[in-house]
Write an enzyme that holds these catalytic residues in place. Structure first.
Site: not given
Ligand code: PMP
Length: 414
Positions: A129, A207, A210, A233, A371
């Site tokens: 991401h 990270d 998810q 999430k 993203c």
């Molecule tokens: N890493 C992953 C794998 C994600 O799916 C996301 C959110 N789509 C993020 C990081 C970033 O999360 P946030 O926007 O809550 O900071």
């Protein structure tokens, strides 16, 4: 046994009753919410905990000597204990941030600038991401580290041969990698990756934005050096996230931001820093949201990750089987170990049109590059649609998605 529990023994209707928003209508239709990977809905327990805080126990934390501030500080710190227990960490290792993104930025800007030197390499993967990509590019441009990208296989798994080569010159000091891809659904083999990184004298940041929603995470068992996730999430509120860092690493890191609450002493000449985690929590934190996150952790823990993971596995298997019956639909990712995120393309229909036409039927999916623009390009695409599942998702909703997609095809004459 009701229709709702017959698939996998999970009483999904009972869970759904805890989520008020699921009874809303969208365009006059029952909401079919298949976008939990972007942000999940909130159970009443989380909403109530936040409202109760604001109605009965609210004041700034760590500052007042009065009853309200002390109660609210207790609740805030109780939430830290809950997060610590949830990850099997010590409370001093849990830093509240705004979201997973801020957690990665914090590590890049503090650990990255203090422990890494120009010429050291940081490795990410092709399936990151942007939250675990852009902060490292910024560090590269500011600080002279090298950023290396580990390849994935066509099945959407990490390519260990490539990883071996990337680490071969001994210059990699940090592996920053997703625990579960938000596009391919792939779980990465985190235990193996942590061993691999440590064998090469590198640290590992995971990270978990998810993964933490779908399976139990034990940062000690994994031997993760850093782990980040977002509250929103995990059925908690937006505005709060978590950075776990091993205590000795956090101890050695300089602050990210300066201000109130992160200091030990301040004079006009010099300030000294509080110990972690407070060193990294400058200013008034997201008090109500942190308490809401604590309630979310209580909520999922009461259901239990064995049950959650089994339900979501059953949903994912069902989705893969049902979507495979639609001509011209192609799902992405064929990892052995995958979770409840299914991205797909539909021949002759742009992903944005798929999402818009599904929305008219009350079905919420995401469309775009999620993203993860470099990954989407690596797959030879410019956008995909994505259905993602949570604890409240039903098998019937996946059938509704399939029926909805057939209607989309009819509109496009396919
Ligand atoms: N890493 C992953 C794998 C994600 O799916 C996301 C959110 N789509 C993020 C990081 C970033 O999360 P946030 O926007 O809550 O900071």
């Amino acid at each position: 046994m009701s229709a709702a529990v017959q698939h996998d023994g999970f009483d999904v209707e009972r869970v759904r009753a805890d989520f008020p928003i699921l009874s809303e209508l969208v365009h006059g239709k029952n909401l079919v919410f298949l976008d939990s990977a972007a942000s999940a809905q909130k159970p009443r327990a989380v909403i109530d905990a936040m409202v109760r805080t604001m109605q009965t126990r609210y004041a700034n934390v760590h500052r007042g000597l009065h009853w309200m501030s002390e109660r609210c500080s207790d609740d805030y710190e109780d939430a830290r204990d809950k997060v610590a227990a949830f990850l099997n960490a010590a409370r001093e290792e849990i830093v509240f941030v705004r979201n997973a993104t801020e957690g990665v930025n914090l590590v890049a800007q503090t650990y990255g600038r203090s422990a890494l030197k120009a010429g050291d390499a940081v490795v990410i993967s092709e399936m990151e991401h942007h939250a675990n990509l852009v902060p490292w590019q910024m560090l590269r441009d500011q600080h002279g580290i090298e950023l290396r990208i580990a390849k994935i296989t066509d099945a959407g798994e990490l390519d260990f041969n490539d990883l071996q080569q990337i680490f071969a010159d001994g210059r990699v000091r940090l592996l920053a990698i997703t625990h579960m891809s938000n596009v391919l659904g792939t779980y990465t083999p985190v235990d193996r990756l942590a061993r691999f990184a440590h064998d090469h004298d590198a640290k590992i940041l995971l990270d978990g934005a998810q993964a933490v929603v779908h399976r139990a995470v034990d940062v000690r068992a994994i031997d993760a050096d850093f782990y980040v996730f977002s509250g929103h999430k995990l059925y908690g509120p937006s505005g709060v996230g978590v950075l776990y860092g091993k205590r000795d690493l956090l101890d050695a890191m300089p602050p990210f931001m300066g201000g109130g609450d992160m200091i030990s002493s301040v004079s006009f000449e010099k300030s000294t820093w509080a110990a972690p985690p407070y060193r990294f929590e400058a200013g008034t934190p997201a008090i109500v949201e942190v308490i809401g996150l604590g309630a979310a952790i209580d909520y999922v823990s009461a259901i239990g990750f064995d049950a959650i993971a089994a339900h979501e596995r059953s949903l994912t298997d069902h989705a893969m089987a049902v979507l495979a019956t639609i001509d011209g639909l192609h799902t992405l990712g064929r990892a052995q170990d995958r979770g409840g995120v299914v991205a797909f393309t539909l021949d002759g229909v742009h992903a944005h049109d798929v999402a818009t036409l599904l929305d008219k039927q009350g079905i919420a999916v995401r469309a775009g590059h999620h993203c993860a623009e470099p990954l989407t390009r690596r797959l030879g695409l410019d956008s995909t649609a994505r259905a993602s599942f949570g604890i409240y998702t039903t098998h019937g909703e996946i059938d509704a998605l399939a029926a909805g997609l057939r209607r989309v095809q009819q509109v496009f004459g396919r």
